[in-house]
Structure formats: structure tokens, C-alpha cells
Design a protein around this motif. Sequence first.
Motif, PDB file in Angstrom:
ATOM      1  N   SER A 123      32.732  21.059 105.837  1.00  0.00           N
ATOM      2  CA  SER A 123      31.856  20.201 106.606  1.00  0.00           C
ATOM      3  C   SER A 123      32.190  20.034 108.076  1.00  0.00           C
ATOM      4  CB  SER A 123      31.886  18.840 105.732  1.00  0.00           C
ATOM      5  OG  SER A 123      30.776  17.916 106.257  1.00  0.00           O
ATOM      6  N   GLY A 124      31.080  20.298 108.729  1.00  0.00           N
ATOM      7  CA  GLY A 124      31.110  20.141 110.233  1.00  0.00           C
ATOM      8  C   GLY A 124      31.188  21.736 110.708  1.00  0.00           C
ATOM      9  N   GLU A 125      31.700  22.749 109.868  1.00  0.00           N
ATOM     10  CA  GLU A 125      31.695  23.895 110.376  1.00  0.00           C
ATOM     11  C   GLU A 125      31.174  24.905 109.390  1.00  0.00           C
ATOM     12  OE1 GLU A 125      35.812  24.443 111.366  1.00  0.00           O
ATOM     13  OE2 GLU A 125      36.314  24.624 109.124  1.00  0.00           O
ATOM     14  N   CYS A 126      30.054  24.248 108.767  1.00  0.00           N
ATOM     15  CA  CYS A 126      29.345  24.895 107.403  1.00  0.00           C
ATOM     16  C   CYS A 126      28.137  25.601 107.844  1.00  0.00           C
ATOM     17  CB  CYS A 126      29.281  23.850 106.565  1.00  0.00           C
ATOM     18  SG  CYS A 126      27.951  24.450 104.825  1.00  0.00           S
ATOM     19  N   ASN A 178      41.775  19.171 102.523  1.00  0.00           N
ATOM     20  CA  ASN A 178      41.727  17.792 103.075  1.00  0.00           C
ATOM     21  C   ASN A 178      42.565  17.495 104.243  1.00  0.00           C
ATOM     22  OD1 ASN A 178      40.137  17.687 100.854  1.00  0.00           O
ATOM     23  ND2 ASN A 178      41.676  17.094  99.366  1.00  0.00           N
ATOM     24  N   LYS A 179      43.002  18.148 104.871  1.00  0.00           N
ATOM     25  CA  LYS A 179      43.947  17.940 106.092  1.00  0.00           C
ATOM     26  C   LYS A 179      43.116  17.228 107.308  1.00  0.00           C
ATOM     27  CE  LYS A 179      46.836  20.788 107.968  1.00  0.00           C
ATOM     28  NZ  LYS A 179      47.876  22.023 108.160  1.00  0.00           N
ATOM     29  N   GLU A 238      36.984  16.730 114.251  1.00  0.00           N
ATOM     30  CA  GLU A 238      38.111  16.127 114.938  1.00  0.00           C
ATOM     31  C   GLU A 238      38.988  16.991 115.541  1.00  0.00           C
ATOM     32  OE1 GLU A 238      40.071  14.594 111.433  1.00  0.00           O
ATOM     33  OE2 GLU A 238      39.201  12.434 111.603  1.00  0.00           O
ATOM     34  N   LEU A 239      38.708  18.229 115.496  1.00  0.00           N
ATOM     35  CA  LEU A 239      39.631  19.127 115.917  1.00  0.00           C
ATOM     36  C   LEU A 239      39.441  19.733 117.298  1.00  0.00           C
ATOM     37  CD1 LEU A 239      39.900  21.702 113.006  1.00  0.00           C
ATOM     38  CD2 LEU A 239      41.221  19.901 113.267  1.00  0.00           C
ATOM     39  N   ARG A 278      44.802  18.369 115.912  1.00  0.00           N
ATOM     40  CA  ARG A 278      44.228  17.135 115.734  1.00  0.00           C
ATOM     41  C   ARG A 278      45.317  15.968 116.253  1.00  0.00           C
ATOM     42  NH1 ARG A 278      44.432  13.895 110.629  1.00  0.00           N
ATOM     43  NH2 ARG A 278      42.975  12.510 110.438  1.00  0.00           N
ATOM     44  N   ASP A 279      44.887  15.299 117.247  1.00  0.00           N
ATOM     45  CA  ASP A 279      45.878  14.225 117.627  1.00  0.00           C
ATOM     46  C   ASP A 279      47.215  15.043 118.066  1.00  0.00           C
ATOM     47  OD1 ASP A 279      45.151  11.721 115.275  1.00  0.00           O
ATOM     48  OD2 ASP A 279      44.308  12.440 117.203  1.00  0.00           O
TER      49      ASP A 279
END
Lengths: 179, 445, 535
Positions: free
Chosen positions: C112-115, C216-217, C222-223, C244-245
Amino acid sequence: MTYGPSAGQLVRPPEHHHDEPHVPVFVGARRDELDTIMSRYPTKMAALLPALWMVQDTHGWVSEGAVEEVAQVLDLTAAYVKGVLSFYTMYHQHPVGRHFVQVCTTTPCNVCGAEDVVHAFLEHTGCGELGLTSSDGRFTVIEVECLGACGFATPVMINNEFIESVTPERVARIVAEHD
Amino acid sequence: MGYPHSSHERETPVLSKYFGDPDARTLAGWRARGGYTSLDKALGMDPVEIQNIVKDSGLRGRGGAGFPTGIKWSFMKPDGKTHYLCCNADESEPGTFKDREIMRWTPHALVEGVAIGAHAIYAETAYIYIRGEYSEPIRLMQAAVAEAYASGILGANAMGSGKRVDVHVHRGAGAYICGEETALMNSLEGRRGNPRIKPPFPAVAGLFGQPTTINNVETLAAVPHILREGAEWYQGLGREDNPRSRGTKLFSVCGNIARPGNYEVTMGFPFGEFLNDLCGGALPGREIKAVIPGGSSVPILTREEAENTLMDYEGMVASGTMLGSGGVIVFDDRQDMVKQIARLARFYAHESCAQCSQCREGTAWTTRILERISAGQGNARDFDTLLSIADNMSGKTICVLSDSCATPVVSGLKKFRAEFEAKLGPDHSRGVVPVLLTSNRTVAA
Amino acid sequence: MSDAKDVKMISVTIEGRTTSVPDGTTIIEAAKTVGVLIPHYCYHPGLPIAGVCRMCLVDVEKFPKLAPACATTVMEGQVVHVHNEKAREARKGVLEFLLINHPLDCPVCDQSGECELQDYTFQEGRAESRYEEPKRFNPVEDFGGDVMYVPNRCILCTRCVRFMDDVAHDPVLNVSERGDRAFIGKAEGHDLTHAWAGNVVDLCPVGALISKDFLNKARAWELDRSASICTGCSQGCNVTVETRDNTVVRLKPRSNTDVNHFYLCEQGRLDYRWINRRDRLDQPQVRVQGTLRSVDWEDALDAAAAALAGRRVTVLASPNSTNESLFLAERIIARQGGAGVFRVSIGGEAPLEGVADLSLRAERAANATGARLLGYRDASEGLASSSADDTLLVLDDVLEGALDERIAALLAGAAHVVHIGTTLPDVIAARVDVALPITNHTEEEGTFTNLRGRVQRFLQARTAPGLARPSWFVLSDLAERLGAGTGAYSAADVFASLAGHHASFAGLSYATLALRGLPVVDAEAHGLTVQMATV
């Protein structure tokens, strides 16, 4: 393999069929036969469908062990052989009844009462349900697509035997003749 | 001969002359019936000469595509490369069972036709790809080929001509799609029976990457007759006002008809007379409701439409359908068209090779909707959805299996709409919760 | 090699833009030359053409049917429409077909988000589903290695099968069965253990093949992403570091036709956790009366300079040091006298056979070649003799593993030991006079030189811990104090100075290196180039 209205009734595999070790097929005379077959084609790969037929004619089905053997003999990978094997619906990837009954129910036969023939087979073989093997191991009954004998409705194949013009009335006798 | 019935006087038995005659199967029997004289002649001719005779005869591919055979052969040039001839005996189009009869009654006719065809395209090797279910034809063809080798008809010095002709029988394993010429080649090569993208065309790069021609059984079986009797003779068979469809065609008649079987008539025969006279018409007490004239992939005709159709390529097109393989499926008034069209969709869904998105998913979706309608759970949205799916499935895929699934749906909805509408159930709200199907795969997660 | 001047050029108009491309170019590639992206799934420039997804169908004027752009070569004068109604309707149809059996997994799917299924559906698909039937269901499978297969999400584009067959030369994947029952299968006992098998996860346009490591990481949106170079071996694969962070959560290959094409090996891909390690040296340390104490940078640098002043120096450098820091340390060697060495671990090679000159390389470091070109010697070829008056400058070599006798002798025998590193191993801590904390390669920018002599830049991807500074920055200050300064105070300027001093790098600059890199000018003379087979 999945069920579903898209699939037709595919054969449901029984559990635990991986246990018996595979007895090699391509030894002795059968190896010679395969070599003869291979000489007809410029590639080893082209002998794959014939090789799979030889396995099924020998053992009744094509096991994982058989897949490995065929792969090894033809210089292919097991995954490749499995991919081809699973494409062609006449090969069995698990054991089936001694007499594998295939009743055509595609439209030309369907309008001639093919479904009644199916029900007659399910009843007389004791299978009760499509795809299941009878408890005595004699029969498995499935529906298949057009067998190319539409003018001789309803055609039925039992293993490699082709029986034309089967009616529900003939089924009891046909079943009795196959023990 | 309309085997298993005796020939009707209005038939023109050429290919079917010996159907039902077991003596015609043997080499001696075939020779006694004039067999192998054409091959003998052909092996002494230049391939281009043979190609021209076949072109002049007007023979067109009898598997369904109807492409002029002589022209197809002329694509094969003497380029010094290894050429192949494939005989397409994968007959799997529902309603079609003519090639089966040719092979089991006159196997040598096919051997001869294949050998002539191979020589005509500069090929030394021919494969006869027979569907796996045809156990009897396979056995008989293998026996005929063995007989031909034993008597020197085939082999390195075919009939003493100095030319090599090798013929091998190859058994399929249960896939309708392998009747598509490029899928057939893939299957022969030991691959999944996936159709290939064209170009490249088989005549350029086909079997094992070499120039290849694929011909149907019925097409090749006609060749020895054409060489023996002449192109003009073949041209002389057919209706006067249509020069584009010549010769005879085997029509496989099945379904709700008095005398099912194979009938051989000249091109352009009137369909109404064919059904009612030659084939005996409807079964007692019933009436013909619909006819599919050319195998399940061509549009369905109503009885009225069928009775006003002429049985050749152009005649069928004029009636809004196609000659196809010539598999005539007859439905009478007792049949549930919705159920039968659903069953056809299920056939295509079972046979889809899974390459193209439209076919893989569309055949399954179409089947599920039709089976739901057939079970009385259809809703008002379904018809538009079915037609939209059919449109999205047509003209967009590597091969035409996708289009073939759409065809009976579209023609069925057009001509038997009332039967579909009668099946509509209570209209569901959109909130239908899909039931998950379980898989019976034995792979561990 | 083909003669470029003999290639016939074809002119074609795509979406109103005319372009001229070599004969034999597919429409999909020709479209790229005029900035037109034709939506597709199964096509990939690194893989043989399949033409099965049917997403790339375009409307070519005068063609009776839509044509698959990936499988159709251009013809002179063709006019191609990608976004007219006919083509858009066809794509909408394909998207709808792909979604009917596809589960509504977006909330739990890593892709999701890069699909690409999400992307194109959002862009061009139907807003609502018309599908009212049950969906096909199959359980998740472990394909071995880092790869999980979720059959329900699979759109059967077959990229994974073609990659394993034609690029990895390890045909362990297949398409099994037919129709909508089809799925990607493998044989029992034959898993995705190939050294490059993880690339199927990148190739998969949807979330059917997913990384267990990444499971699930994090969510793709968010990356933060930065261009970098893998430090696992000397191949120098281009990567994207994803954080991420400020924590590195994933490495992805970045495409570079001259190095790694589109691929990254599993070793490189999965070895990133060390980047996030917490046990960093993050304060400058000086030994005061026998004990190491944290001091400020100025004091630490003064102490380091004092330890080096007037003495010969042996530099023991990590082969993952950048060209910039190796250069500055070499300046100090030139000034003080002495020598520079490096130790590099060696491992087994694992080529990606279907790609020319791509392999997990024996040298397990990113810049051994750079070190050699800058005058460092491989310690395994012998250490020059050093005396008890010399200072040992350790540049991030952690002196791990079996402490080679000669290294131990060097450590024990040196007059002073200065350590510039990311961590402070005990064996050094026991002996060191000054320890200066530096960044690792994700916390700075710099360059590495791969085994073919290709100089490649990497950019900063995360912030450094504590007071750690880039190694080139620290060495610049140190060099300045020793009179060996270059006057350069940015990484780019240090590199420019390097290029001025070392003929191999002449003419190269950060600007020209950009993000693809360039070979050193005399790669062939150094025996770094591979003899390609002549066609």
C-alpha cells in the motif's frame, strides 16, 4: 487448485499421498521407449508431455517424486515440470480410483441429458460426490469438458477407454464391468 | 456418410465416403480405394506447383479460421531452414467431432494429406497433435503411421522419391486452448499451452523457432482428393453465386436432433433443408428453438434465422454468425438457454490459459453471474454488466478464447432475452457479502 | 558491437509528440523518449516480453484492434494514442478484471502506498465495484529466502517467473494450473534461496510477493528515501536507503545500467541493521591520566595532532572508508611519512547470471579499489615495517575477528594510537590515545570506487548520533593542524582536491558524477575493466 463455479468440478485430492516412495519409471524398456520418443524432437523439453503420459500410464498418477524423475531425465527443473503438468487437466497430481470416470457435460451433451448420466454414475459407483474416490478405491467420477463425440451423446471416458452413447440406463452395466 | 447413419442422398461424400467402413483403415484397404497415388505424384512435383493447385482449388482452412490453404502454404519459402508441418488434431470446439471420424475411419487419408502438405511446404518433419482424450484415433493414427513407415511410404526415402518425410503422432493432455495454432506449438515444445503473440507468425518463427505451417485435419484430408481429381473439380463444388467458398465441408450435428452425426455437403447448402431433411429435424414432439452452426464460439441463431442461412463462410456471416468449425449444436424448445449459455461460459472459464487479464478473470466472472442467474438469483444490473464484460473481453487479448466466451453471451442475451429475464430473482441490495471459497490446495502455508 | 550509424531510425507520433527511435524499438519504449508513460504491469525492461497483462493496449491509427505497446515495434509514421477514450476504456476494463478476485487488503498490505494497482486504479479505474460474486481464496505461502507469496493479490503478470528463469537462471517458480485458478507455484524442496531471488519482491507490482524482513514494519508513505551505494561488496550496487524516523528500515535497488541494472542481492539488501546500531562512538575521547575521557572536538583534535606531529604514521583504513577520507589521510601520510594499508574480508561470489558483469563480489567492502587507487596496500600483501616511534591511525577498521599477529604487533608497538571510527571496540579502547567519532556512510555524503573503477556518489540518509562528524570533516581539521590541509571544507571540495592530486580521478567532480557515477580515467590501465565478448 480451487473450487468455485468458474472451475468446474476439479478433483479433490485425498490427504497424505506423499508417503510412498516413488518407483522410477524410466528404466529398462521404458527408458528405451523414452529415448525413442526423444529422438523425434530437436529438444528434450518436447518429450515432456509424452514422458508424463508414460508416468501416468505406469503409476496411475504423477507424484512429486515422478516430477523430480522426469525433470532429471529431461534436464528441466521440478518447478518447470510441475507448471506444465498442472496446466493439462488429464494428468492426475494425486492418486485416483482405479477407474477414473470422466463424463462430458458441455452444452451439446448437456442438452442430451448428460447430467443424468453423471448422477447415475455417482449412484452406481458409490462415490456420491464428484471428485471423491469410492471407499473401495474402484472409482472416481468427474465432469469433463467436450470430449469431441458430441453426436454420440453422452460420451464417457474411463481412464483411456472411450465409451460412446452412454445413457443412464447403461450405467449400471458399465460400472459392473469395471472392477 | 452421416455416420453412424448411412449417407443421405443429398450429401456429397468425399472425406466421409468410408466412414463406418473398417477396411478403409488399413494400408491395403486405403490403397485399394485409390490411396497414396496423390502422394506418389506430389513427391515428384515442385512444392510451388502443389501450392498452386491447392490455391486454385479454393480450399480454405477447415478448423475454423477459413484461411486459404494454398496461400498459407505459399508463405513457406525454400530458404534452406528446417520447416515443420503441424496437423492440428486437437479438435475440442464443443459441437465438433469430424476430425475424430476422419482419423478413426480413414487414418491413411490423413497420413497422406500430412505427407503431401509437408512436401508442399519444404518440410521433412510433420507432427500430428491429437488431443489426449482421443484414445482410439491416437491408436489408429499411430498404427497407420507405423504401417506407412513399414512399407516405405514414410521415412528417409518416401515412396522411393529420394525425399524424406517423417510423421510423428503427439498426444495432448486435456486443453482446448491447444487447438489455437501458437498454443499447439508451445504444447508440442513441452510448454504450457499458452498462445503466442503474433508477430512473429508461424511461417517465420514457429515450432522450435522454425518456419511452420499448422493445418486442420479436415483441410489436410482434402488435399489428396484435390490432387487426384483436380483443382477444378473442387472448385466445381459449392453454390454458383459464391466463388469464395468451394468444395465440401463436414458438419458435425449434435444436440436435440433426430439423426446426430457427421454430414458432408457442398459449400452453400441451405441450412433449413439440411437440418430438417438430412438430419431428420427435431425429435418427436419437439421444436427446434436455437442452433449454433459452427462450434460454440460463433453466434447463436434462432430457428428462423438458421432456416434462412446458407452453409458456407459468407452465408453464415450474412446471417450474423460464422461457419467456424462446422459444429452444429441444436437446441429444442425444452432447453433452458440460460443454463446452456452458463454451461458454455463455464467451459471457457475452465479452458482459459490464464495469460490475459480479460480472459482469465472475465470468463470466470461471466460464469459466476450466469450461474447465479440460472439459479434464480439474478438481478436487473446483471445484463448490462454481462454485456459490458463481454465488450471488455473482445478484441483485446492474445487469442480469441476471450472473444469466444463473449459471443454466446451477447447473442444469447440478444435473442433469448425473455428467458434470462424470466430468471431474475428478488433484487438484492448492493450489500451482498461475498462468501469466501476455500482452496483445496495441499501446499503448506 | 553494432555500428550506431547503420541503425535505421523510425519516426512515430505518440500522444501528439513526435520522436525518432531506432528500428525495432517497442512503442512502450518509444513513448518514454517523449515523456509518455504507458501504464503496464507485466512489461519490464530487464525481462523478456510477455504481453499478458494487457494494460499497455494503445490505439494505433489504422490498426483494426488495440495493440500491446510492449510487444509492438514502431512503424514509420505511426500515430499512437495512449489516453484517448478507446485506450482508457480498455485499461479501465483491465483494472476492473484485476480487481474482481483481488482482496480488499490495502489496509493490511505492505505494498500500500507503492502499489501499481492502487496507483492506476486511482488514476483511471472504476470508482465502484460491480462484482457481486464470491472471490477466489488461497492461503499465503512461504517461498523461502525472504519472500512470502500472497496468491489472492497476485495479478499473474509473471514478472517473478521470468526473472527467476531468464535473469537468475534458477527456474524455481512457475505458473500453475489454468484460468482464474492459476497461481505462482514452486516445487517442494526447491525454494527461493538464490542469492538474487529477493528481487522478485521489487518486481512484483502488487503485494503478492512481499519481503518477510519488511513485513508490517512501516508504511510506504512514512519513508524518507536517499540515494546511496551498498557497502556489502565491491560491486557498488546503487541503492535507495529508506528510513522512518531516522531508522533505516529497508534498502531498495536503484537502477543503474552500468552497475546493477535493476537489482540488488539478498546479502546487500538485508544487511542494514548495523546502520542503526546504538553502541556508537559519539563523543570525542582523549586518554587523560590513563583513562579515556570525553572532551570537546577542539581538544580532541589538538590531542590527535599532537600524537601525530613529528612522527611517521601507519594508517590502517577500513575499505569502507570513502574516497574523500582516504585521500585526506593519504595527505597526512605524505606529509608525515609512513604508509596506508587496509584489510578486506573475502567471501564467495554469487553472480546474477542473466546480467553482464553483476555479482556479489569476493571483496566484501565498497571501496577497496578506491583505497588502492589512492595508494593504500592490501594488508594481506604484507605490512611495511614500522617502528616504535610511529603513530598508528586507525580509520574505522574495527580490528575484529582473529587479530592478525602483525596488526596486534602494530597496535601494541606504536608510540601513539589515534582511532577515527564509528564505534570504539574494546581492543582499541584499551590502547587508544585519542578516539574521534565519525558518521557511517548513511550519515554523510561521499564517494566509493567500485571494482570496475566506477566512482559513485552517495547522499546522506539519516542524521548522525551525538557529536559524530563526517570522516572527511574530521580528517580535514586534523590535516590542517599538521600542515597538510587542502583548504577544502565541503565533501565536494575535498573530492575536487582529490581529483587534482590523483590522476585517476582527474576531471571528475560531484556535478559530473551526479547519481550514476563515472569510471576513473585509467580504469583499463589498472586492469579494472572487463573484456566484454565482441559481438
